[in-house]
Design a protein around this motif. Structure first.
Motif, short mmCIF file in Angstrom:
data_model
loop_
_atom_site.label_atom_id
_atom_site.label_comp_id
_atom_site.label_asym_id
_atom_site.label_seq_id
_atom_site.Cartn_x
_atom_site.Cartn_y
_atom_site.Cartn_z
N VAL A 20 0.92 -1.21 0.05
CA VAL A 20 0.06 -0.08 0.03
C VAL A 20 0.98 1.06 0.21
O VAL A 20 0.68 2.19 -0.80
CB VAL A 20 -0.83 0.00 1.15
N GLN A 21 1.87 1.29 0.81
CA GLN A 21 2.93 2.48 0.80
C GLN A 21 3.46 2.61 -0.57
O GLN A 21 3.43 3.82 -1.15
CB GLN A 21 3.93 2.14 1.89
N TRP A 22 3.84 1.37 -1.26
CA TRP A 22 4.44 1.78 -2.72
C TRP A 22 3.52 2.35 -3.45
O TRP A 22 3.60 3.11 -4.16
CB TRP A 22 5.27 0.42 -3.04
N SER A 23 2.32 1.59 -3.20
CA SER A 23 1.16 1.87 -4.30
C SER A 23 0.76 3.45 -4.30
O SER A 23 0.84 4.04 -5.30
CB SER A 23 -0.05 1.10 -4.11
N LYS A 24 0.81 4.06 -3.20
CA LYS A 24 0.41 5.41 -2.84
C LYS A 24 1.46 6.20 -3.38
O LYS A 24 1.05 7.51 -3.67
CB LYS A 24 0.06 5.54 -1.58
N THR A 25 2.45 5.71 -2.93
CA THR A 25 3.71 6.85 -2.99
C THR A 25 4.31 6.75 -4.44
O THR A 25 4.98 7.55 -4.75
CB THR A 25 4.99 6.87 -2.14
N VAL A 26 4.33 5.64 -5.01
CA VAL A 26 4.87 5.40 -6.43
C VAL A 26 3.86 5.32 -7.65
O VAL A 26 3.80 5.98 -8.55
CB VAL A 26 6.29 4.39 -6.39
N ASP A 27 3.35 4.07 -7.49
CA ASP A 27 2.49 3.66 -8.38
C ASP A 27 1.40 4.42 -8.92
O ASP A 27 1.21 4.85 -9.91
CB ASP A 27 1.99 2.25 -8.05
N GLN A 28 0.47 4.83 -8.00
CA GLN A 28 -0.56 5.86 -8.35
C GLN A 28 0.07 7.06 -8.56
O GLN A 28 -0.60 7.69 -9.80
CB GLN A 28 -1.32 5.92 -6.84
N VAL A 29 1.17 7.51 -8.31
CA VAL A 29 1.49 8.92 -8.54
C VAL A 29 1.71 8.90 -10.08
O VAL A 29 1.49 9.88 -10.87
CB VAL A 29 2.71 9.42 -7.78
N VAL A 30 2.59 7.79 -10.49
CA VAL A 30 3.26 7.71 -11.98
C VAL A 30 2.02 7.52 -12.64
O VAL A 30 1.81 7.98 -13.99
CB VAL A 30 4.27 6.46 -11.86
#
Length: 102
Positions: A20-30
């Motif tokens: 979830v942390q990776w998704s919110k800070t990296v995946d969703q941003v990109v």
């Protein structure tokens, strides 16, 4: 507008919190800054009517059109994202489908 639905499990040993942390800070941003993407929502599966869910997460992505989506997933930025995703999720068993609301 067309939608893409991606359903997947995490790899063994990957915590939902780390994902979830990776998704919110990296995946969703990109993903949210990609031209064909109009909306990108990620859901953690917490309930299932019949037994355990075969998936841990579902993504609902509103896109402009399928050909633009297919072209976008081949760009260098998204390919790099996919490589990171494969370290966290069981990518070979992910189901990704497209559809339209009626």
């Amino acid at each position: 507008m067309p939608r893409v639905f991606a359903m997947y499990r995490l790899k063994r040993g990957v915590s939902a919190e780390a994902f979830v942390q990776w998704s919110k800070t990296v995946d969703q941003v990109v993903m949210k800054r990609q031209p064909p993407v109009h909306r990108f929502d990620v859901y953690r599966i917490t309930e299932s009517i019949r037994g355990e869910s075969p998936y841990d997460f579902v993504e609902e992505i509103e896109i402009s059109d399928w050909p633009s989506w297919l072209a976008m997933i081949e760009n260098d930025e998204v390919r790099g994202l996919a490589a990171a995703f494969e370290q966290l999720a069981d990518a070979p068993n992910m189901v990704m489908v497209g559809g339209e609301r009626f």
